[in-house]
Design a protein around this motif. Structure first.
Motif, PDB file in Angstrom:
ATOM      1  N   ASN A 367       0.829  -1.198   0.000  1.00 14.01           N
ATOM      2  CA  ASN A 367       0.000   0.000   0.000  1.00 14.01           C
ATOM      3  C   ASN A 367       0.871   1.258   0.000  1.00 14.01           C
ATOM      4  OD1 ASN A 367      -2.502  -1.372   0.162  1.00 14.01           O
ATOM      5  ND2 ASN A 367      -2.135  -1.735   2.359  1.00 14.01           N
ATOM      6  N   GLN A 369       0.363   3.822   1.728  1.00 12.39           N
ATOM      7  CA  GLN A 369       0.476   4.296   3.104  1.00 12.39           C
ATOM      8  C   GLN A 369       0.510   3.094   4.041  1.00 12.39           C
ATOM      9  OE1 GLN A 369      -1.709   7.783   4.332  1.00 12.39           O
ATOM     10  NE2 GLN A 369      -2.206   6.894   6.335  1.00 12.39           N
ATOM     11  N   SER A 371       1.412   1.929   8.172  1.00  8.08           N
ATOM     12  CA  SER A 371       1.662   2.351   9.553  1.00  8.08           C
ATOM     13  C   SER A 371       2.157   1.166  10.366  1.00  8.08           C
ATOM     14  CB  SER A 371       0.395   2.921  10.195  1.00  8.08           C
ATOM     15  OG  SER A 371       0.005   4.125   9.542  1.00  8.08           O
ATOM     16  N   THR A 376       4.261   6.160  10.463  1.00  4.02           N
ATOM     17  CA  THR A 376       3.542   6.071   9.194  1.00  4.02           C
ATOM     18  C   THR A 376       4.450   6.475   8.047  1.00  4.02           C
ATOM     19  OG1 THR A 376       1.426   6.555  10.250  1.00  4.02           O
ATOM     20  CG2 THR A 376       1.554   6.913   7.878  1.00  4.02           C
ATOM     21  N   ASN A 377       4.406   5.681   6.995  1.00  2.98           N
ATOM     22  CA  ASN A 377       5.121   5.998   5.760  1.00  2.98           C
ATOM     23  C   ASN A 377       4.089   6.207   4.666  1.00  2.98           C
ATOM     24  OD1 ASN A 377       6.434   4.674   3.020  1.00  2.98           O
ATOM     25  ND2 ASN A 377       7.900   5.889   4.200  1.00  2.98           N
ATOM     26  N   ARG A 378       4.124   7.391   4.039  1.00  5.55           N
ATOM     27  CA  ARG A 378       3.122   7.725   3.026  1.00  5.55           C
ATOM     28  C   ARG A 378       3.820   8.237   1.775  1.00  5.55           C
ATOM     29  NH1 ARG A 378       0.483  12.366   1.579  1.00  5.55           N
ATOM     30  NH2 ARG A 378       1.527  13.512   3.263  1.00  5.55           N
ATOM     31  N   GLU A 380       3.664  10.009  -1.969  1.00  2.00           N
ATOM     32  CA  GLU A 380       2.881  10.881  -2.841  1.00  2.00           C
ATOM     33  C   GLU A 380       3.113  10.444  -4.264  1.00  2.00           C
ATOM     34  OE1 GLU A 380       2.736  15.128  -2.035  1.00  2.00           O
ATOM     35  OE2 GLU A 380       3.983  14.786  -0.281  1.00  2.00           O
ATOM     36  N   GLU A 464       8.350  11.635   3.827  1.00  2.00           N
ATOM     37  CA  GLU A 464       7.483  10.461   3.745  1.00  2.00           C
ATOM     38  C   GLU A 464       7.142   9.864   5.104  1.00  2.00           C
ATOM     39  OE1 GLU A 464       9.448   6.876   2.259  1.00  2.00           O
ATOM     40  OE2 GLU A 464      11.357   7.951   2.247  1.00  2.00           O
TER      41      GLU A 464
END
Length: 923
Positions: A367, A369, A371, A376-378, A380, A464
């Motif tokens: 995914n 994103q 956690s 949390t790693n997100r 873009e 991120e």
């Protein structure tokens, strides 16, 4: 592959490998122990995928990391859209790249010349039905198939060793072209002969000798790399008319970033930042360099010569012009994390010359994103590229200058906190670093992630990560400075402070803003960093490990020129000290004449010693007075043996002290016996288990300034390669085939039967130690210290002038037998008890780790008297310790002592060695 297309090969149902009947394989491997260990690891793994956490957990040394790390696959990620048809992989090795292409969905035929490596590659891809493994040499490979892609990843440089042709490289490329479809693609990854790191002093990757490639000292039948224009011309001469070059950083083995030709040319994109950040990610980079690559890359990019000087090339070669326009300027890979957190960043140029940054997970089921325990790693999907310079570039400019100051660092830190304050909307006060907290959403607001735009404004990039706990601004500064210091090859000298470790650097930075970083605070930060890394990485970094790494790991200061200048100063001081000692004189009547009538003098010494033992029986209760009497009674030569005696009396019974005295007397008689045995030639014994490393070693031996007999022991399958290497160098070499037992130790014992009494034996070998990350550095350090022409002359002269000198080991490699006994104690003790003059041998406390040294043949007589032969040594297996070879390695030091000699180092052959304190040791 279709089984019908595999004729004339047969399929083995047990191994699931195709091969010719009776095929024996080519002579290339990483060593029995490491390859058997790899096979065991992979066979036992449930997850054998590219980003497998199981396999990552076994990356404990250079060899296992090279074959198991998921980062190996990064070299082909730019071509993932094209890895869908039929792919021929030439030189599959242990299957790291094979696995990736199989996961991409390609119909892969993995060609591997060695049976065992083919077996490992098959084990790595056992669950992929679209991968076929064929054990066959490339020169004998037969097929009617045509392929969409052919790969030569780390293979072209070995063409001269495995292809029989007038121009092996031309023959290999011509055959590769014949195997391609008309619109097919040849992908090559190879070191750049003219790579920047080689100018900085890194040794050539295959032979381990600095400047070997730069000076084009390659041999006709050895490995060979090429510069950009040379390999482009070579490709065009074999029919590849359209070739695109990419630069992997730090090199093609573990690429962190890859820059395309378009990325080098773009005026809207700063690719130098990727090159700079990757420098310290090269595990093969030496500790001391001629200059700082991280300060050099930017100038090379600005002058449009960076591609020509990249450390490696990735090449996409075509026989016809291609229509697929490449919009990507560069790729950056974060693949050393947990599999679901791995990331690929792509820098793309649009039709309007705008640069966009796109990020995605290499694992399709991951995914964007994720956690993990509050972190949390997100990702873009797409953002606009920000032009400018990172704040870390400003810090680099400060601390790599000589004489940098607290004021300069303080100014940078205040500027950094100003940038962070703008991002979080709250001012950060430097005086409240440890008490003031900020949101964990800014855990990634490090100097390398803060861009100073062309308009002078700051902007956060690549943010991120977010943590659900607040952090102190002091910890944020610690993270930024810690990460930055690990990226440096060296720093300049501070104007006032002494900085030798990464912790010293941190202390200096915090002190510059009047916020001292004490040990307790540093330990707290290490604990926080460990918590963070535990969520991100497969392998957890314990806080005590991080703390020790900071406080014990050195941070580079000097480049190679400064190091040479320092060595010269130390040498001058030693020469001055030596001259003072040489000019020291005592009354002539106190100096016994041992230059003539030596036997009579020896008898006098023996008689005197016996009388002294009797005297000691009467005066044992007054040892200290007796010691003073002995020290005053004779010159240095006569009193030295009794110094040991008086020390022994402090801890031994009287009878043992008397035995020790007589043992030293036996040693002195031995010295008289050999007083006139001066060496008259070198006898160079080389064991070549890895023949690909022999050309560079033989070239160094050829340059030695003394007459030498050269004997090379090797396996029967490698003896022709050895002979070819010697012939290419016009070097007279005797080749002695031996069984693959006893590592380099048993072949040395066999070779010693040819040594003459007046030989000075030089023992070296093609050491790799693939189970160690520092194996290459260990080997190069020993060879550099033994084989410089001036050192050879110095050692040869020392053996001629000093009859008591038995062995000279490279400085930094003399180790304590007891401390580095490992699993060898029982076998060592058994051999020691069998050795002649055992009492003397028990005094031995040191040995030459790595078994490369100069030795007098008579110093090996006690060892040779044991009569060890092939039946005493184990067959090769998964042993890194506890074998007969490991025991005998340590016993060599005892043999020198038992024969009545001392062991010295290359730094000072005139003085008995002390235990080394460097990081090279056998365990």
């Amino acid at each position: 592959m279709n089984p019908e297309s595999m004729a004339p090969y047969q399929f083995n149902e047990d191994t699931r490998i195709w091969s010719r009947p009776g095929y024996g394989g080519i002579t290339y491997n990483d060593g029995d122990e490491i390859e058997q260990r790899l096979l065991s690891i992979i066979s036992a793994a449930q997850d054998r995928s590219v980003l497998s956490p199981e396999l990552k957990s076994h990356c404990t040394d250079w060899a296992s990391t090279y074959h198991l790390s998921g980062s190996r696959a990064n070299i082909l990620r730019p071509f993932e859209p094209h890895l869908k048809g039929k792919v021929l992989e030439i030189g599959a090795g242990c299957g790291a790249i094979t696995r990736y292409m199989g996961e991409c969905g390609a119909d892969v035929l993995a060609l591997e010349g060695t049976l065992r490596r083919a077996t490992i590659a098959r084990a790595r891809t056992n669950d992929l039905e679209n991968v076929t493994v064929l054990a066959e040499s490339f020169s004998a490979f037969e097929t009617d198939e045509k392929f969409d892609v052919v790969t030569l990843i780390g293979v072209l440089e070995y063409a001269s060793m495995f292809v029989q042709a007038e121009r092996p490289d031309v023959a290999m490329l011509t055959r590769a072209r014949q195997l391609l479809k008309p619109t097919g693609r040849l992908i090559i990854a190879i070191e750049n002969q003219l790579g920047l790191k080689y100018f900085a002093g890194a040794p050539e990757d295959h032979v381990g000798i600095p400047s070997f490639g730069l000076e084009d000292r390659y041999l006709p039948n050895g490995v060979r790399t090429y510069g950009r224009h040379a390999i482009d011309a070579l490709l065009k001469s074999t029919g590849f008319s359209s070739n695109r070059f990419f630069a992997p950083f730090p090199d093609y083995k573990f690429p962190v970033s890859i820059v395309s030709e378009k990325g080098f040319e773009s005026s809207e994109f700063d690719a130098s930042a990727l090159a700079i950040q990757s420098v310290r990610r090269d595990p093969q980079l030496p500790a001391t360099l001629a200059f700082q690559p991280e300060r050099t890359w930017q100038s090379l990019f600005e002058n449009r010569i960076a591609l020509d000087l990249s450390n490696s090339f990735l090449i996409s070669a075509h026989t016809e012009p291609t229509n697929d326009a490449e919009p990507t300027l560069a790729w950056h890979f974060s693949t050393e994390r947990r599999a679901d957190l791995c990331k690929v960043t792509q820098f793309l140029e649009t039709d309007t010359k705008q640069v966009l940054v796109s990020a995605f997970r290499p694992r399709k089921d991951a995914n964007p994103q994720v956690s993990i325990d509050g972190l949390t790693n997100r990702l873009e999907a797409s953002t606009e590229y920000v032009r400018g310079k990172t704040l870390s570039t400003e810090l680099l400019d400060i601390v790599t200058r000589e004489g940098w100051t607290d004021e300069a660092i303080a100014g940078f830190i205040h500027r950094y906190f100003h940038a962070v304050s703008e991002a979080i909307g709250t001012p950060i006060q430097a005086e409240n670093l440890f008490d003031e907290t900020i949101s964990g959403r800014f855990i990634d607001a490090l100097p390398q992630n803060i861009m100073c735009r062309e308009d002078g404004q700051f902007q956060l990039i690549d943010t991120e990560w977010a943590w659900d706990k607040n952090i102190s601004s002091g910890y944020l500064l610690f993270r930024g400075l810690h990460t930055f210091s690990l990226s440096l090859t060296r720093i300049g000298s501070h104007a006032k402070r002494s900085i030798s470790t990464h912790a010293d650097f941190l202390h200096a930075c915090f002190a510059s803003i009047n916020c001292p970083l004490d040990s307790d605070r540093l330990a707290d930060f290490c604990l926080l960093e460990s918590e963070l890394q535990h969520r991100v990485n497969i392998l957890n970094q314990r806080p005590d490990y991080i703390f020790r790494a900071l406080t014990e790991s050195g941070i580079g200061h000097a480049n190679v020129w400064e190091t040479i200048a320092s060595e010269r100063r130390q040498n001058s001081e030693l020469v001055h000290e030596f001259e003072n000692l040489r000019n020291f004189s005592v009354p002539l009547e106190q100096v016994p004449d041992i230059s003539s009538d030596a036997p009579r003098k020896a008898a006098e010494i023996v008689g005197h010693a016996h009388a002294l033992v009797n005297e000691l029986r009467r005066q044992v209760t007054d040892r200290d007075d007796l010691l003073q009497m002995i020290l005053r009674s004779r010159s240095w030569t006569l009193t030295k043996p009794f110094r040991f005696l008086t020390r022994s009396l402090a801890r031994l019974q009287l009878a043992e002290a008397a035995k020790a005295s007589l043992a030293h007397l036996a040693k002195m008689k031995h010295h008289f016996k050999h007083a006139t045995t001066k060496p008259n030639r070198l006898f160079v014994c080389i064991h070549a288990y890895y023949p690909e490393m022999l050309p560079g070693m033989l070239e160094r031996v050829k340059s030695l300034p003394l007459p030498a007999k050269i004997l090379v022991t090797t396996s029967e399958e490698h003896q022709n390669i050895v002979k070819s290497c010697a012939k290419a160098l016009d070097l007279e070499v005797e080749v002695l085939p031996v069984e693959n037992k006893g590592r380099d130790i048993l072949p040395f014992l066999i070779a010693m039967s040819q040594a003459q009494p007046r030989d000075l034996v030089l023992k070296i070998h093609t050491k790799k130690s693939p189970h160690r990350s520092d194996g290459e550095s260990w080997r190069n350090d020993m060879l550099d210290k033994l084989l410089s022409p001036s050192m050879v002359e110095r050692v040869f002269r020392a053996f001629g002038q000093n009859a008591n000198l038995g062995m000279v080991a490279p400085e930094g490699h003399v180790l304590s037998i007891d401390k580095y006994m490992g699993q060898n104690r029982e076998r060592f003790q058994s051999l020691l008890n069998r050795m002649p003059t055992t009492l003397i041998a028990r005094e031995a406390s040191l040995f030459s780790g790595g078994t490369m040294f100069y030795v007098r043949p008579s110093a090996m007589e006690p060892l040779m008297a044991l009569g060890l032969n092939q039946s005493d040594f184990e067959s090769e297996g998964q042993q890194v310790d506890g074998t007969m070879a490991h025991a005998v390695e340590r016993l060599m030091g005892a043999s020198v002592t038992a024969a009545g000699f001392y062991l010295a180092t290359t730094t000072d052959p005139s003085t008995a060695a002390k235990e080394s304190t460097c990081g090279f040791h056998p365990l």
